[in-house]
Design an enzyme around this catalytic site. Structure first.
Site, PDB file in Angstrom:
ATOM      1  N   ARG A 292      45.985  71.311  71.188  1.00  0.00           N
ATOM      2  CA  ARG A 292      47.417  71.111  71.354  1.00  0.00           C
ATOM      3  C   ARG A 292      47.917  71.852  72.591  1.00  0.00           C
ATOM      4  NH1 ARG A 292      46.653  71.987  65.772  1.00  0.00           N
ATOM      5  NH2 ARG A 292      47.137  70.145  64.506  1.00  0.00           N
TER       6      ARG A 292
ATOM      7  N   LYS B 234      48.949  75.501  64.764  1.00  0.00           N
ATOM      8  CA  LYS B 234      50.112  74.829  64.171  1.00  0.00           C
ATOM      9  C   LYS B 234      50.238  75.148  62.682  1.00  0.00           C
ATOM     10  CE  LYS B 234      52.094  70.233  63.355  1.00  0.00           C
ATOM     11  NZ  LYS B 234      51.906  68.781  63.551  1.00  0.00           N
TER      12      LYS B 234
ATOM     13  N   HIS C 267      49.616  65.789  74.776  1.00  0.00           N
ATOM     14  CA  HIS C 267      49.141  65.553  73.414  1.00  0.00           C
ATOM     15  C   HIS C 267      48.330  64.255  73.334  1.00  0.00           C
ATOM     16  CE1 HIS C 267      49.665  66.874  69.191  1.00  0.00           C
ATOM     17  NE2 HIS C 267      49.395  65.616  68.914  1.00  0.00           N
TER      18      HIS C 267
ATOM     19  N   ARG D  97      44.492  64.074  72.928  1.00  0.00           N
ATOM     20  CA  ARG D  97      43.885  64.164  71.599  1.00  0.00           C
ATOM     21  C   ARG D  97      43.597  62.765  71.057  1.00  0.00           C
ATOM     22  NH1 ARG D  97      44.609  68.908  68.803  1.00  0.00           N
ATOM     23  NH2 ARG D  97      45.410  68.015  66.878  1.00  0.00           N
TER      24      ARG D  97
ATOM     25  N   HIS E 153      42.861  69.608  62.083  1.00  0.00           N
ATOM     26  CA  HIS E 153      43.625  69.010  61.002  1.00  0.00           C
ATOM     27  C   HIS E 153      43.079  69.518  59.692  1.00  0.00           C
ATOM     28  CE1 HIS E 153      44.943  65.298  63.555  1.00  0.00           C
ATOM     29  NE2 HIS E 153      45.611  66.396  63.840  1.00  0.00           N
TER      30      HIS E 153
ATOM     31  N   TYR F  34      39.610  77.177  54.512  1.00  0.00           N
ATOM     32  CA  TYR F  34      39.015  75.899  54.143  1.00  0.00           C
ATOM     33  C   TYR F  34      38.012  75.416  55.178  1.00  0.00           C
ATOM     34  CZ  TYR F  34      38.651  70.925  53.208  1.00  0.00           C
ATOM     35  OH  TYR F  34      38.173  69.661  52.961  1.00  0.00           O
TER      36      TYR F  34
END
Length: 428
Positions: free
Chosen positions: A253, A280, A352, A355, A385, A395
């Protein structure tokens, strides 16, 4: 010759405990321990309580873990907790921090159910209503909404949940009641968002705005963009040109790039680790994702950073601002967009957009047998993400790292190949 203490230490490492050992252990005047191996031990207190503990090392520092009291926590369960802790430590995660984050996430889930948030909103607003209005609102919520979604954490509620509740009202022939209840529920969500209780993208869950897609060229248009970048490089500052090329190679980003710090980068190892606080999802007020974003830099990115080092390596930021109008200390997040606009890509390409460009090309790559060369999961991890519904702040830390490293290098080599072809055509 080994000392008595060394012999005892070796014995503790090799002889596992049994339930009989634990049950026979009686309290003494002073605290003592029974070792099970792998850092796990049982602490016997003078009071008679028996507590499971574990010693481990992470990044060269010792950490102590607690698993609870025996017999409530059995020997088998304590060993399971030891294994879980070892797996986290192997991934560079402090089990104590992971435990705190999990507790915070669970607390947020149970404390902020829709009914609790709705009643807080009602208590705050009812003083400004007529008594009949206040009674009507709370009765409608209690009769129609709370039985359906009242126990759900507000962050997990989706439009389908609301529709289900409203359709039940409409099926009774009470269309006007359904409309009014819908308005009330929308106000509750706006209250939750403004008080940072809910963390959703829209302030009106019933009329979600169309997601704005950042302009991006298609993969087959990349040669033209590269030609424009390379032939217009003289009209760009060194920092802007380097930022554009790094953005294209790494497709992170814009904010993550322009605020990049030299302390995050290891040029010898070719690794850039962006702290979770700058990501983010790390900036969320509720349930932030506390996972650092690791990027295994392709050779071309390392070369760009080495060229950049003499220009800004003695400072904090990769791309320092000389004007510093924003007082941030680094270049503006508009620098890349303005450069693309000047090259004739206004409305066609954004920072952006790199991406989406990289994702599209990588998603199309095939193996010799016709399968996908790169998994969608690896691409999503590279984009930082997070899979919906996960509460673990760490995670899948490092998951698909090998595939992601290969993916970035293949993408960088593809860009180089186009540039070489552009040069051949230019010379010809």
């Amino acid at each position: 010759m080994a000392t008595k203490r060394e012999k005892e230490k070796a014995k503790r490492k090799t002889v596992a405990l049994t339930s009989n050992d634990i049950n026979k252990a009686k309290p003494k005047d002073k605290l003592y321990t029974l070792f099970d191996g792998g850092g796990l031990y049982l602490e016997i207190n003078p009071s008679g309580s028996k507590l499971w503990k574990m010693l481990a090392r992470l990044n060269g520092r010792q950490i102590k873990l607690s698993f609870g009291k025996y017999p409530a926590v059995s020997l088998e369960y304590a060993r399971k907790k030891r294994l879980e802790a070892q797996e986290l430590i192997a991934k560079g995660i402090n089990p104590n921090e992971a435990k705190k984050a999990a507790k915070a996430a669970e607390k947020a889930r149970t404390e902020h159910t829709f009914e609790k948030v709705a009643r807080a909103w009602y208590d705050l607003r009812k003083g400004g209503w007529q008594e009949s209005t206040a009674n009507y609102i709370i009765r409608r919520l209690e009769a129609n909404i709370f039985p359906v979604i009242g126990d759900l954490p507000i962050n997990e509620i989706r439009v389908t949940h609301i529709k289900q509740a409203l359709q039940a009202i409409e099926q009774r022939g009470a269309g006007e009641t359904a409309r009014r209840v819908k308005t009330v529920v929308a106000k509750i969500f706006r209250y939750a968002i403004s008080n940072e209780i809910a963390d959703i993208d829209n302030d009106d869950i019933f009329s979600p705005r169309q997601k704005k897609h950042h302009a991006s060229i298609k993969p087959d248009e990349l040669p033209g963009l590269l030609k424009a970048i390379d032939t217009n490089s003289i009209n760009m500052s060194f920092y802007t040109r380097t930022a554009i090329n790094l953005m294209m190679l790494l497709f992170i980003r814009t904010d993550e790039l322009i605020a990049g710090e030299w302390s995050e980068i290891d040029l010898e190892k070719g690794v850039w680790v962006i702290p979770w606080q700058r990501m983010k999802m790390g900036g969320r007020k509720i349930n932030p994702d506390m996972t650092d974003h690791r990027i295994d830099l392709p050779r071309q990115a390392v070369a760009l950073l080495k060229d950049l080092l003499p220009h800004s390596g003695d400072g904090k930021y990769l791309f320092p601002s000389h004007r510093d109008r924003s007082k941030t200390g680094h270049i503006s997040n508009m620098a890349i967009l303005r450069a693309l606009d000047r090259m004739g890509y206004k409305g066609k390409m954004t920072g952006h957009g790199f991406r989406a460009l990289a994702t599209s090309w990588l998603d199309e790559q095939k193996t010799p047998n016709g399968g996908k060369r790169f998994s969608r999961e690896a691409i999503e991890r590279q984009l930082a993400h997070k899979e919906k519904g996960t509460t673990d702040p760490a995670y899948h830390r490092g998951e698909f790292q090998k595939e992601r490293k290969e993916m970035l290098q293949v993408w960088a080599d593809h860009i180089d190949a186009i540039r070489r072809q552009n040069l051949i055509k230019l010379v010809a």
